[in-house]
Design a protein around this motif. Structure first.
Motif, PDB file in Angstrom:
ATOM      1  N   ARG A   1      33.767  29.614   3.029  1.00 47.48           N
ATOM      2  CA  ARG A   1      33.151  28.773   3.697  1.00 47.48           C
ATOM      3  C   ARG A   1      32.310  29.443   4.585  1.00 47.48           C
ATOM      4  NH1 ARG A   1      36.561  26.764   1.033  1.00 47.48           N
ATOM      5  NH2 ARG A   1      36.496  25.205  -0.649  1.00 47.48           N
ATOM      6  N   HIS A   2      31.664  30.677   5.191  1.00 46.30           N
ATOM      7  CA  HIS A   2      31.018  30.772   6.339  1.00 46.30           C
ATOM      8  C   HIS A   2      29.563  30.730   6.130  1.00 46.30           C
ATOM      9  CE1 HIS A   2      34.996  32.287   8.491  1.00 46.30           C
ATOM     10  NE2 HIS A   2      34.989  30.882   8.369  1.00 46.30           N
ATOM     11  N   PRO A   3      28.722  31.327   6.394  1.00 44.28           N
ATOM     12  CA  PRO A   3      27.719  31.465   6.374  1.00 44.28           C
ATOM     13  C   PRO A   3      26.945  32.684   5.845  1.00 44.28           C
ATOM     14  CG  PRO A   3      27.368  29.907   8.218  1.00 44.28           C
ATOM     15  CD  PRO A   3      28.860  30.337   7.823  1.00 44.28           C
ATOM     16  N   SER A   4      25.907  33.808   5.523  1.00 46.51           N
ATOM     17  CA  SER A   4      26.450  34.941   4.323  1.00 46.51           C
ATOM     18  C   SER A   4      25.722  35.514   5.402  1.00 46.51           C
ATOM     19  CB  SER A   4      25.581  34.684   3.165  1.00 46.51           C
ATOM     20  OG  SER A   4      25.936  33.972   1.548  1.00 46.51           O
ATOM     21  N   ARG A   5      25.449  36.411   5.754  1.00 46.86           N
ATOM     22  CA  ARG A   5      25.562  36.959   7.049  1.00 46.86           C
ATOM     23  C   ARG A   5      23.488  37.399   6.978  1.00 46.86           C
ATOM     24  NH1 ARG A   5      24.087  41.762   4.900  1.00 46.86           N
ATOM     25  NH2 ARG A   5      25.139  42.502   3.058  1.00 46.86           N
ATOM     26  N   PHE A   6      23.781  37.498   5.322  1.00 49.50           N
ATOM     27  CA  PHE A   6      21.952  38.062   4.964  1.00 49.50           C
ATOM     28  C   PHE A   6      21.040  36.491   4.886  1.00 49.50           C
ATOM     29  CE2 PHE A   6      24.643  37.236   1.194  1.00 49.50           C
ATOM     30  CZ  PHE A   6      23.731  36.541   0.491  1.00 49.50           C
ATOM     31  N   SER A   7      21.999  34.867   5.152  1.00 45.04           N
ATOM     32  CA  SER A   7      21.170  34.221   4.885  1.00 45.04           C
ATOM     33  C   SER A   7      20.213  33.686   6.157  1.00 45.04           C
ATOM     34  CB  SER A   7      21.596  33.203   5.077  1.00 45.04           C
ATOM     35  OG  SER A   7      21.874  31.282   3.745  1.00 45.04           O
ATOM     36  N   ASN A   8      19.056  33.341   5.963  1.00 47.57           N
ATOM     37  CA  ASN A   8      17.496  33.021   6.814  1.00 47.57           C
ATOM     38  C   ASN A   8      18.302  31.791   7.563  1.00 47.57           C
ATOM     39  OD1 ASN A   8      15.683  35.292   5.648  1.00 47.57           O
ATOM     40  ND2 ASN A   8      14.410  33.524   5.009  1.00 47.57           N
ATOM     41  N   SER A   9      18.135  31.438   8.735  1.00 47.96           N
ATOM     42  CA  SER A   9      18.380  30.731   9.510  1.00 47.96           C
ATOM     43  C   SER A   9      16.850  30.283  10.684  1.00 47.96           C
ATOM     44  CB  SER A   9      19.366  30.674  10.770  1.00 47.96           C
ATOM     45  OG  SER A   9      18.605  31.599  11.213  1.00 47.96           O
ATOM     46  N   HIS A  10      17.264  28.734  10.468  1.00 50.73           N
ATOM     47  CA  HIS A  10      16.082  27.658  10.909  1.00 50.73           C
ATOM     48  C   HIS A  10      16.227  26.196  10.679  1.00 50.73           C
ATOM     49  CE1 HIS A  10      14.823  27.305   6.738  1.00 50.73           C
ATOM     50  NE2 HIS A  10      14.741  28.652   6.282  1.00 50.73           N
ATOM     51  N   ASN A  11      15.075  25.583  10.919  1.00 52.13           N
ATOM     52  CA  ASN A  11      15.413  23.873  11.698  1.00 52.13           C
ATOM     53  C   ASN A  11      15.464  23.619   9.609  1.00 52.13           C
ATOM     54  OD1 ASN A  11      16.032  23.860  13.823  1.00 52.13           O
ATOM     55  ND2 ASN A  11      13.874  24.041  13.911  1.00 52.13           N
ATOM     56  N   GLU A  12      14.364  24.129   8.673  1.00 52.82           N
ATOM     57  CA  GLU A  12      14.134  23.754   7.871  1.00 52.82           C
ATOM     58  C   GLU A  12      15.288  24.146   6.519  1.00 52.82           C
ATOM     59  OE1 GLU A  12      12.146  21.064   7.214  1.00 52.82           O
ATOM     60  OE2 GLU A  12      10.684  21.785   8.857  1.00 52.82           O
ATOM     61  N   ILE A  13      16.698  24.377   6.547  1.00 51.66           N
ATOM     62  CA  ILE A  13      17.241  24.822   5.925  1.00 51.66           C
ATOM     63  C   ILE A  13      18.670  23.442   5.825  1.00 51.66           C
ATOM     64  CG2 ILE A  13      19.842  25.499   5.415  1.00 51.66           C
ATOM     65  CD1 ILE A  13      18.148  27.866   5.603  1.00 51.66           C
ATOM     66  N   ASP A  14      18.577  23.319   4.492  1.00 51.47           N
ATOM     67  CA  ASP A  14      18.763  21.640   3.579  1.00 51.47           C
ATOM     68  C   ASP A  14      20.277  21.587   3.572  1.00 51.47           C
ATOM     69  OD1 ASP A  14      16.355  19.739   3.640  1.00 51.47           O
ATOM     70  OD2 ASP A  14      15.914  21.381   2.579  1.00 51.47           O
ATOM     71  N   VAL A  15      20.886  22.330   2.317  1.00 50.05           N
ATOM     72  CA  VAL A  15      22.639  22.856   2.101  1.00 50.05           C
ATOM     73  C   VAL A  15      22.814  23.761   2.150  1.00 50.05           C
ATOM     74  CG1 VAL A  15      22.138  20.568   1.452  1.00 50.05           C
ATOM     75  CG2 VAL A  15      21.786  22.460  -0.269  1.00 50.05           C
ATOM     76  N   VAL A  16      24.183  24.219   1.708  1.00 47.78           N
ATOM     77  CA  VAL A  16      24.309  25.473   1.536  1.00 47.78           C
ATOM     78  C   VAL A  16      24.985  26.042   0.326  1.00 47.78           C
ATOM     79  CG1 VAL A  16      24.136  26.723   3.546  1.00 47.78           C
ATOM     80  CG2 VAL A  16      25.972  25.406   3.279  1.00 47.78           C
ATOM     81  N   ALA A  17      25.885  26.339  -0.437  1.00 47.54           N
ATOM     82  CA  ALA A  17      26.164  27.030  -1.716  1.00 47.54           C
ATOM     83  C   ALA A  17      26.503  28.311  -1.758  1.00 47.54           C
ATOM     84  CB  ALA A  17      25.239  26.606  -2.930  1.00 47.54           C
ATOM     85  N   PRO A  18      27.426  28.374  -2.726  1.00 48.67           N
ATOM     86  CA  PRO A  18      27.867  30.425  -2.436  1.00 48.67           C
ATOM     87  C   PRO A  18      26.648  30.748  -2.892  1.00 48.67           C
ATOM     88  CG  PRO A  18      29.278  28.006  -4.140  1.00 48.67           C
ATOM     89  CD  PRO A  18      27.927  27.441  -3.271  1.00 48.67           C
ATOM     90  N   GLY A  19      26.939  32.147  -2.486  1.00 49.91           N
ATOM     91  CA  GLY A  19      25.354  32.911  -2.873  1.00 49.91           C
ATOM     92  C   GLY A  19      26.287  34.296  -2.594  1.00 49.91           C
TER      93      GLY A  19
END
Length: 321
Positions: free
Chosen positions: A207-225
């Motif tokens: 349940r930690h953010p993936s190193r490759f996942s984009n970050s910005h103010n429009e992220i709504d939710v996260v899920a397994p990737g």
């Protein structure tokens, strides 16, 4: 409009000949815990991707039709085969059927509308994607799932998405894989950066953010990737990593949510209302909103809160007796 969008870059971790399990990502978002209430029956998810292996034993009963908008197969609109693997993998995470073999998707009774807008190379002209969105609208899809993107903000694409939402269609997009795990820097991919879409980032099994996942103010939710097991070409299976793999978890979750809330409210909910119902079923992870948005999708969180409340009320009543 000759610019191209592509599948959100992803890593193929392993190909597997056989499988027989509920994938860990499906379990992590608690989908099996609500299958006694709904499995997404009657909800149609339009998968805008590289096509699909429609003979895959885990998918063939879930596919209700499709169309090809690419240059594959001499642009034959009736042939939406997948020569890449990406679209088949995404489709399986959404709705692979539950038959005690292979894998099972988040919403194993949802319908899949296969809209091929990316060719065998994983590339697609924006006009193909726009045509695919219009087709999904015409076919009265409930959800559009797009694990694709590019660096260009194309106004025509944005307008097509806004049209879909005006038709009460939820649009789910992968956030992109250009991230550096640094919340102070922003990485953009379109359509995932548009405010109107549900932009999905990726987390790992811890349940930690993936190193490759984009970050910005429009992220709504996260899920397994990361290392997500799902259907693949030639009736096989594969583990893939990327926000492309996170987005279909949310598309499948929405298929379940639509069934649940429409039954409970005794009326169809609007797109903003359904979005609110999704956000109610998230759990913050303690990271920056730029990395996790509202948190991880967790479909049983409302039931758990009710149980806690009921226990507290019962304890209070006993204490005053």
């Amino acid at each position: 409009m000759e610019n191209f969008a592509h599948v959100i870059p992803y890593d193929v971790i392993a190909e597997i000949a056989q499988a027989n399990e509920v994938p860990a990502g499906v379990d992590l978002i608690q989908a099996p815990k609500i299958w006694h209430e709904t499995k997404g029956k009657g909800i149609t998810v339009a998968v805008l991707d590289t096509g699909c292996d429609h003979d895959h034993p885990d998918l063939q009963q879930r596919i209700i039709g499709g169309r090809n908008f690419t240059d594959d197969d001499d642009s034959d609109p009736t042939t939406f085969l997948d020569y890449n693997g990406h679209g088949t993998h995404v489709a399986g995470t959404i709705a692979a059927q539950q038959d005690n073999k292979g894998v099972v998707g988040v919403a194993p009774e949802a319908n899949l509308l296969i809209v091929k807008v990316l060719n065998r190379n994983g590339a697609g002209k924006y006009e193909w994607i726009i045509s695919g969105i219009h087709y999904a609208i015409e076919q009265k899809a409930d959800i559009i799932s797009m694990s694709l993107g590019g660096p260009i903000d194309a106004p025509e694409l944005h307008e097509a998405i806004k049209k879909a939402i005006a038709h009460n269609i939820l649009v789910v997009c992968a956030a992109g894989n250009e991230g550096d795990k640094d919340e102070s820097t922003d990485e953009f991919a379109y359509p995932g950066y548009y405010n109107e879409v549900i932009s999905v980032g990726s987390i790992n099994d811890k349940r930690h953010p993936s190193r490759f996942s984009n970050s910005h103010n429009e992220i709504d939710v996260v899920a397994p990737g990361e290392e997500i097991l799902s259907t693949y070409l030639n009736g096989k299976y594969a583990k893939l990593s990327g926000t492309s793999m996170a987005a279909p978890h949310v598309s499948g979750a929405l298929a379940l949510i639509i069934n649940l809330v429409n039954y409970r409210f005794q009326r169809p909910l609007s797109e903003p209302e359904l979005y609110a119902q999704l956000i109610k079923r998230t759990v913050p992870l303690g990271f920056s909103p730029k990395l996790e948005g509202n948190g991880v999708v967790y479909l049983t969180v409302l039931d758990q809160l009710v149980n806690v409340f009921e226990r507290e009320v019962k304890s209070f009543v006993l204490s005053v007796q």
